[in-house]
Design a protein around this motif. Sequence first.
Motif, PDB file in Angstrom:
ATOM      1  N   ALA A   1       5.103   4.949  -8.070  1.00 45.06           N
ATOM      2  CA  ALA A   1       3.993   3.563  -8.828  1.00 45.06           C
ATOM      3  C   ALA A   1       3.505   4.586  -9.477  1.00 45.06           C
ATOM      4  N   THR A   2       3.530   4.408 -11.326  1.00 46.54           N
ATOM      5  CA  THR A   2       2.749   4.458 -12.154  1.00 46.54           C
ATOM      6  C   THR A   2       1.479   3.598 -12.590  1.00 46.54           C
ATOM      7  N   VAL A   3       0.272   3.901 -13.179  1.00 43.23           N
ATOM      8  CA  VAL A   3      -0.048   3.156 -13.626  1.00 43.23           C
ATOM      9  C   VAL A   3      -0.652   3.756 -15.521  1.00 43.23           C
ATOM     10  N   HIS A   4       0.250   2.808 -16.542  1.00 44.54           N
ATOM     11  CA  HIS A   4      -1.167   3.510 -17.875  1.00 44.54           C
ATOM     12  C   HIS A   4      -2.576   3.615 -17.575  1.00 44.54           C
ATOM     13  N   ALA A   5      -2.895   4.371 -18.634  1.00 47.29           N
ATOM     14  CA  ALA A   5      -4.068   5.137 -18.535  1.00 47.29           C
ATOM     15  C   ALA A   5      -4.026   6.174 -19.800  1.00 47.29           C
ATOM     16  N   ALA A   6      -5.531   5.809 -20.456  1.00 50.27           N
ATOM     17  CA  ALA A   6      -6.138   7.269 -21.188  1.00 50.27           C
ATOM     18  C   ALA A   6      -6.574   8.024 -20.915  1.00 50.27           C
ATOM     19  N   PHE A   7      -6.099   9.042 -20.232  1.00 45.30           N
ATOM     20  CA  PHE A   7      -6.554  10.378 -19.806  1.00 45.30           C
ATOM     21  C   PHE A   7      -6.311  11.952 -21.123  1.00 45.30           C
ATOM     22  N   PHE A   8      -7.350  12.748 -19.980  1.00 45.55           N
ATOM     23  CA  PHE A   8      -6.730  14.414 -20.635  1.00 45.55           C
ATOM     24  C   PHE A   8      -6.411  14.934 -19.667  1.00 45.55           C
ATOM     25  N   SER A   9      -6.467  16.562 -20.178  1.00 39.10           N
ATOM     26  CA  SER A   9      -5.769  17.336 -18.438  1.00 39.10           C
ATOM     27  C   SER A   9      -6.219  18.143 -19.310  1.00 39.10           C
ATOM     28  N   ARG A  10      -7.342  18.824 -20.104  1.00 40.04           N
ATOM     29  CA  ARG A  10      -8.202  20.080 -20.632  1.00 40.04           C
ATOM     30  C   ARG A  10      -8.975  19.025 -21.365  1.00 40.04           C
ATOM     31  N   THR A  11     -10.172  19.820 -21.251  1.00 39.05           N
ATOM     32  CA  THR A  11     -11.089  19.059 -22.414  1.00 39.05           C
ATOM     33  C   THR A  11     -11.524  19.570 -23.895  1.00 39.05           C
ATOM     34  N   GLY A  12     -11.332  19.162 -25.100  1.00 37.16           N
ATOM     35  CA  GLY A  12     -11.326  19.749 -25.923  1.00 37.16           C
ATOM     36  C   GLY A  12     -11.436  18.429 -26.718  1.00 37.16           C
ATOM     37  N   ASP A  13     -11.440  18.431 -28.547  1.00 35.97           N
ATOM     38  CA  ASP A  13     -11.067  17.258 -29.035  1.00 35.97           C
ATOM     39  C   ASP A  13     -10.170  16.183 -28.687  1.00 35.97           C
ATOM     40  N   PRO A  14     -10.752  15.140 -29.628  1.00 38.48           N
ATOM     41  CA  PRO A  14     -10.496  13.538 -29.437  1.00 38.48           C
ATOM     42  C   PRO A  14      -8.487  13.999 -29.385  1.00 38.48           C
ATOM     43  N   SER A  15      -8.620  15.285 -29.773  1.00 39.01           N
ATOM     44  CA  SER A  15      -6.632  14.995 -29.398  1.00 39.01           C
ATOM     45  C   SER A  15      -6.240  15.054 -28.032  1.00 39.01           C
ATOM     46  N   VAL A  16      -7.195  15.816 -27.651  1.00 40.24           N
ATOM     47  CA  VAL A  16      -6.508  16.009 -25.975  1.00 40.24           C
ATOM     48  C   VAL A  16      -6.237  14.591 -24.804  1.00 40.24           C
ATOM     49  N   ILE A  17      -6.672  13.434 -25.740  1.00 43.44           N
ATOM     50  CA  ILE A  17      -6.628  12.381 -25.040  1.00 43.44           C
ATOM     51  C   ILE A  17      -4.805  11.320 -25.398  1.00 43.44           C
ATOM     52  N   GLU A  18      -4.445  11.460 -24.098  1.00 39.71           N
ATOM     53  CA  GLU A  18      -3.883  10.805 -24.086  1.00 39.71           C
ATOM     54  C   GLU A  18      -3.275   9.634 -23.672  1.00 39.71           C
ATOM     55  N   TRP A  19      -1.514   8.854 -24.567  1.00 38.60           N
ATOM     56  CA  TRP A  19      -1.741   7.065 -23.624  1.00 38.60           C
ATOM     57  C   TRP A  19      -0.805   7.391 -22.631  1.00 38.60           C
ATOM     58  N   GLY A  20      -0.575   7.476 -21.620  1.00 41.70           N
ATOM     59  CA  GLY A  20       0.119   7.445 -21.041  1.00 41.70           C
ATOM     60  C   GLY A  20       0.410   7.019 -19.179  1.00 41.70           C
ATOM     61  N   GLU A  21       0.840   7.985 -18.317  1.00 39.43           N
ATOM     62  CA  GLU A  21       1.553   6.785 -17.143  1.00 39.43           C
ATOM     63  C   GLU A  21       0.608   8.652 -16.094  1.00 39.43           C
ATOM     64  N   LEU A  22      -0.135   7.920 -15.134  1.00 38.74           N
ATOM     65  CA  LEU A  22      -0.909   8.487 -13.828  1.00 38.74           C
ATOM     66  C   LEU A  22      -0.026   7.726 -12.704  1.00 38.74           C
ATOM     67  N   PRO A  23      -0.497   8.698 -11.375  1.00 42.31           N
ATOM     68  CA  PRO A  23      -0.002   7.710 -10.492  1.00 42.31           C
ATOM     69  C   PRO A  23      -0.575   6.649 -10.128  1.00 42.31           C
ATOM     70  N   ASP A  24      -0.024   5.630  -9.615  1.00 36.55           N
ATOM     71  CA  ASP A  24      -0.781   4.594  -8.650  1.00 36.55           C
ATOM     72  C   ASP A  24      -1.765   4.609  -8.030  1.00 36.55           C
ATOM     73  N   PRO A  25      -3.314   4.968  -8.164  1.00 35.20           N
ATOM     74  CA  PRO A  25      -3.631   5.304  -7.107  1.00 35.20           C
ATOM     75  C   PRO A  25      -3.977   4.584  -5.942  1.00 35.20           C
ATOM     76  N   SER A  26      -4.579   4.262  -4.561  1.00 32.26           N
ATOM     77  CA  SER A  26      -4.115   4.100  -3.407  1.00 32.26           C
ATOM     78  C   SER A  26      -5.959   4.371  -3.048  1.00 32.26           C
ATOM     79  N   PRO A  27      -6.160   3.014  -2.438  1.00 30.46           N
ATOM     80  CA  PRO A  27      -8.106   3.153  -2.237  1.00 30.46           C
ATOM     81  C   PRO A  27      -7.803   3.955  -0.728  1.00 30.46           C
TER      82      PRO A  27
END
Length: 346
Positions: A3-29
């Motif tokens: 299962a996944t959730v939508h998120a605004a995330f980045f996988s490396r540091t950099g300028d704002p273009s590194v931010i992606e709107w996509g899916e990450l694993p659905d987190p469990s507490p």
Amino acid sequence: MGATVHAAFFSRTGDPSVIEWGELPDPSPGPGQVRVRPQAVAVDAVDTLVRSGRWTTPLAFPVAVGRDLVGVVDAVGPGASGLHEGDRVWTSSAGYAGRPGATAQFVVVDRDRLYDVPDAADPVAFVASLHPATTAVAALHLRAGVQPGETLVVVGANGAVGAALVQEGVASGADVVAVVRDVRAAATLGEWGAEVVIADAGSAAEAVAERRPDGIHVFIDTTGRADTASAVAHLVPRGRVIVLAGRTSAEIDLWSLQVRELRVEGFILSALDASELREVAGRVNARWTEGRPLTAHVGEVLGFADAADAHRRMEAGDLPRTDDGFVGRLVLVPDATSWGAPRTTR
């Protein structure tokens, strides 16, 4: 992939273009954790420092952007007592030091970093106030130790953090002198209980000294452009300069610092531990209970998917301003169209 959730995330540091709107694993507490469904996330300048790598902090890539959120408890992990599904909560320490960020459909947060949302608080308006309010409370009480009757000078008082410093200073009984360049802000600052000085940041200490010839107890510059050496020269014995926008350097007379027992102390909210943050959160919530919340203006509400654009605007200084000269805050929500017009807590 599970299962996944939508998120605004980045996988490396950099300028704002590194931010992606996509899916990450659905987190469990896990143990001592709570899963939260964010309703609103603030865009802070420090978020851009984390994303760009200018401020070094452990990051568990991919990581969602954002640290301040207001949301609703969705699930409670083992040992995370005192919260239940549906409870409204907030945190101001997501997205750095290895912790998951805030701008996602669901976020896992440590229980000891979650606090109750005041009953009367609107999620968008409240989250906009969090970074300014927590910064003001921590700087004034945990670092400066401001006392009733002391003269507190706030430079850049029409910025979000500056406005919160003025409000908290007045509420704490300090003699607050608010320094701004924009004369439009004077009326509101005066209504809050501050004396207003119209001056550039660089000449702020000299301008205040004309009004307070007996000296300054606490001096805080939110702009990074004040003359810190001049501020030190105008302190009373045991006076304090709290540095929270350290963009320049200063040559300070150490002998005067010693014999007059002066303090020049750096401050960064991200350095507070969980117990300090809980103390600050308690003070912020108490202001709501007292009927005098530390407020901020919501300049514009955007969607989670607009996080990269929000970061670009933050870095460019392209922020809304009120008719009375105050800086507006950018807030992200899961669906911007559901929130109607921008709002203010003032």
